[in-house]
Design a protein around this motif. Structure first.
Motif, PDB file in Angstrom:
ATOM      1  N   VAL A 167      -1.525   8.922   1.787  1.00 52.49           N
ATOM      2  CA  VAL A 167      -0.884   7.603   1.762  1.00 52.49           C
ATOM      3  C   VAL A 167      -1.823   6.503   1.281  1.00 52.49           C
ATOM      4  N   GLY A 168      -3.146   6.715   1.423  1.00 51.93           N
ATOM      5  CA  GLY A 168      -4.109   5.693   1.015  1.00 51.93           C
ATOM      6  C   GLY A 168      -3.973   5.283  -0.437  1.00 51.93           C
ATOM      7  N   PRO A 169      -4.031   6.241  -1.392  1.00 54.48           N
ATOM      8  CA  PRO A 169      -3.953   5.857  -2.803  1.00 54.48           C
ATOM      9  C   PRO A 169      -2.607   5.263  -3.193  1.00 54.48           C
ATOM     10  N   VAL A 170      -1.547   5.653  -2.499  1.00 55.68           N
ATOM     11  CA  VAL A 170      -0.223   5.094  -2.789  1.00 55.68           C
ATOM     12  C   VAL A 170      -0.167   3.628  -2.382  1.00 55.68           C
ATOM     13  N   LEU A 171      -0.651   3.333  -1.166  1.00 52.59           N
ATOM     14  CA  LEU A 171      -0.607   1.959  -0.683  1.00 52.59           C
ATOM     15  C   LEU A 171      -1.624   1.070  -1.389  1.00 52.59           C
ATOM     16  N   GLU A 172      -2.740   1.639  -1.819  1.00 55.12           N
ATOM     17  CA  GLU A 172      -3.734   0.866  -2.575  1.00 55.12           C
ATOM     18  C   GLU A 172      -3.101   0.224  -3.804  1.00 55.12           C
ATOM     19  N   ARG A 173      -2.140   0.918  -4.395  1.00 54.57           N
ATOM     20  CA  ARG A 173      -1.509   0.446  -5.633  1.00 54.57           C
ATOM     21  C   ARG A 173      -0.094  -0.080  -5.395  1.00 54.57           C
ATOM     22  N   HIS A 174       0.179  -0.534  -4.179  1.00 53.24           N
ATOM     23  CA  HIS A 174       1.494  -1.115  -3.886  1.00 53.24           C
ATOM     24  C   HIS A 174       1.727  -2.324  -4.794  1.00 53.24           C
ATOM     25  N   PRO A 175       2.935  -2.482  -5.337  1.00 50.69           N
ATOM     26  CA  PRO A 175       3.205  -3.587  -6.271  1.00 50.69           C
ATOM     27  C   PRO A 175       3.000  -4.983  -5.684  1.00 50.69           C
ATOM     28  N   LEU A 176       2.960  -5.103  -4.361  1.00 44.56           N
ATOM     29  CA  LEU A 176       2.672  -6.409  -3.762  1.00 44.56           C
ATOM     30  C   LEU A 176       1.230  -6.845  -4.018  1.00 44.56           C
ATOM     31  N   PHE A 177       0.381  -5.883  -4.407  1.00 43.97           N
ATOM     32  CA  PHE A 177      -1.039  -6.164  -4.615  1.00 43.97           C
ATOM     33  C   PHE A 177      -1.431  -5.754  -6.030  1.00 43.97           C
ATOM     34  N   PRO A 178      -1.208  -6.620  -7.009  1.00 40.12           N
ATOM     35  CA  PRO A 178      -1.449  -6.252  -8.418  1.00 40.12           C
ATOM     36  C   PRO A 178      -2.903  -5.907  -8.720  1.00 40.12           C
ATOM     37  N   ASP A 179      -3.846  -6.415  -7.925  1.00 41.74           N
ATOM     38  CA  ASP A 179      -5.263  -6.101  -8.120  1.00 41.74           C
ATOM     39  C   ASP A 179      -5.716  -4.967  -7.198  1.00 41.74           C
ATOM     40  N   ARG A 180      -4.754  -4.269  -6.610  1.00 44.90           N
ATOM     41  CA  ARG A 180      -5.003  -3.198  -5.635  1.00 44.90           C
ATOM     42  C   ARG A 180      -5.518  -3.777  -4.316  1.00 44.90           C
ATOM     43  N   VAL A 181      -5.540  -2.952  -3.278  1.00 42.45           N
ATOM     44  CA  VAL A 181      -5.864  -3.462  -1.952  1.00 42.45           C
ATOM     45  C   VAL A 181      -6.594  -2.398  -1.141  1.00 42.45           C
ATOM     46  N   ASN A 182      -7.473  -2.839  -0.245  1.00 44.08           N
ATOM     47  CA  ASN A 182      -8.085  -1.960   0.747  1.00 44.08           C
ATOM     48  C   ASN A 182      -7.074  -1.737   1.863  1.00 44.08           C
ATOM     49  N   VAL A 183      -6.945  -0.495   2.315  1.00 47.30           N
ATOM     50  CA  VAL A 183      -5.917  -0.163   3.310  1.00 47.30           C
ATOM     51  C   VAL A 183      -6.584   0.323   4.594  1.00 47.30           C
ATOM     52  N   GLU A 184      -6.282  -0.358   5.704  1.00 47.87           N
ATOM     53  CA  GLU A 184      -6.790   0.050   7.010  1.00 47.87           C
ATOM     54  C   GLU A 184      -5.638   0.488   7.911  1.00 47.87           C
ATOM     55  N   PHE A 185      -5.837   1.609   8.592  1.00 46.61           N
ATOM     56  CA  PHE A 185      -4.908   2.051   9.625  1.00 46.61           C
ATOM     57  C   PHE A 185      -5.580   1.812  10.971  1.00 46.61           C
ATOM     58  N   ALA A 186      -4.879   1.146  11.883  1.00 48.86           N
ATOM     59  CA  ALA A 186      -5.475   0.714  13.140  1.00 48.86           C
ATOM     60  C   ALA A 186      -4.645   1.161  14.333  1.00 48.86           C
ATOM     61  N   GLN A 187      -5.311   1.737  15.304  1.00 50.05           N
ATOM     62  CA  GLN A 187      -4.693   2.094  16.583  1.00 50.05           C
ATOM     63  C   GLN A 187      -5.362   1.247  17.661  1.00 50.05           C
ATOM     64  N   VAL A 188      -4.604   0.352  18.272  1.00 49.39           N
ATOM     65  CA  VAL A 188      -5.145  -0.519  19.315  1.00 49.39           C
ATOM     66  C   VAL A 188      -5.276   0.291  20.603  1.00 49.39           C
ATOM     67  N   LEU A 189      -6.507   0.433  21.078  1.00 43.98           N
ATOM     68  CA  LEU A 189      -6.765   1.214  22.295  1.00 43.98           C
ATOM     69  C   LEU A 189      -6.603   0.356  23.545  1.00 43.98           C
ATOM     70  N   ASP A 190      -7.097  -0.875  23.471  1.00 40.81           N
ATOM     71  CA  ASP A 190      -6.908  -1.860  24.539  1.00 40.81           C
ATOM     72  C   ASP A 190      -7.189  -3.230  23.933  1.00 40.81           C
ATOM     73  N   LYS A 191      -7.288  -4.265  24.743  1.00 42.19           N
ATOM     74  CA  LYS A 191      -7.424  -5.635  24.243  1.00 42.19           C
ATOM     75  C   LYS A 191      -8.742  -5.906  23.516  1.00 42.19           C
ATOM     76  N   GLU A 192      -9.717  -5.004  23.646  1.00 42.09           N
ATOM     77  CA  GLU A 192     -11.012  -5.240  23.009  1.00 42.09           C
ATOM     78  C   GLU A 192     -11.501  -4.077  22.159  1.00 42.09           C
TER      79      GLU A 192
END
Length: 268
Positions: A167-192
């Motif tokens: 999914v990384g390379p697909v989202l990197e080139r999403h049309p919303l980001f014409p110059d491409r984008v860094n993609v982070e996936f985040a799982q919140v473990l707790d408030k900090e």
């Protein structure tokens, strides 16, 4: 002609560092591609050039493993702070670094002549908003954040269920980001504490991303899932992020590590 380089990493995000005040380089895109290859080159996520500046103490340019130029890299900026101090280019522990995303302030934590960690003033996060990615994508929404370079943060319930290489390379080139984008996936473990993995624009999967960690902390605060202080846990290790909120400067604290020195012969 042989040039000297230093291999360094910030939490496994590794680059080749060259002092261009001593060794001026040309054809930077080609060199980054060739030298970054793991089997036929030095092996890295890219090439970082340390230079002089008429606006700050020193300058930084970054070329990704695919030859594209990045505006900013948090891990590289910490490594440059360590390089400058330990190789005797400066005696300062507060350094101004000129980057394509503006001047960044580095504060070095030094013990017995060695830089143990670096705090970087990453500036003010900008353009923070939810984005609708559309039904054609495996994830429908995320938070866009600019840290001087573009980021897309997507929150997930279980990190192990993310097929990052697919999914990384697909989202990197999403049309919303014409110059491409860094993609982070985040799982919140707790408030900090937040678990994060990254697909970097131009480099692919990396062990860590400093600006990505910053963007993740911002997105978590923006969405009400974390407060002003967060530890971002990445494959390569942890970064501490402090951000007081909209319109305020963000601070990133973490280590920098020298791997080895070497020389490489120029073909030109």
């Amino acid at each position: 002609m042989k040039i000297e380089f230093t291999k360094m990493h910030g939490l496994g995000n590794d680059y080749i560092y060259v002092n261009t005040m001593k060794y001026p380089l040309t054809n930077l895109e080609e060199k980054s591609i060739a030298w970054s290859r793991p089997h036929t080159g030095i092996g890295s996520d890219g090439l970082v050039l340390i230079g002089d500046s008429d606006k700050a103490d020193f300058s930084m340019r970054i070329f990704n493993a695919d030859g594209s130029e990045a505006k900013m890299c948090g891990n590289a900026s910490r490594c440059i702070g360590k390089y400058l101090y330990e190789y005797g280019l400066t005696t300062k522990t507060d350094i101004l670094l000129d980057t394509l995303s503006g001047i960044k302030e580095l504060h070095l934590q030094v013990k017995e002549g060695k830089v143990e960690s670096v705090r970087v003033d990453m500036g003010i996060p900008a353009d923070i908003h939810w984005v609708d990615l559309g039904d054609a994508y495996p994830f429908q929404k995320g938070v866009a954040v600019s840290m001087g370079n573009p980021h897309l943060v997507i929150f997930v319930d279980k990190m192990e269920e993310v097929a990052l290489a697919e999914v990384g390379p697909v989202l990197e080139r999403h049309p919303l980001f014409p110059d491409r984008v860094n993609v982070e996936f985040a799982q919140v473990l707790d408030k900090e504490n937040i678990r994060m993995r990254v697909w970097e624009r131009g480099s692919g999967i990396t062990q860590a991303c400093g600006t990505g960690a910053c963007a993740t902390a911002v997105a978590a605060a923006f969405s009400g899932q974390c407060g002003s202080h967060a530890t971002i846990c990445m494959d390569g290790g942890d970064l501490t992020i402090d951000w007081a909120g909209e319109g305020q400067h963000l601070y990133m604290i973490g280590p920098a590590v020298k791997v080895f020195d070497g020389t490489i012969e120029l073909k030109e």
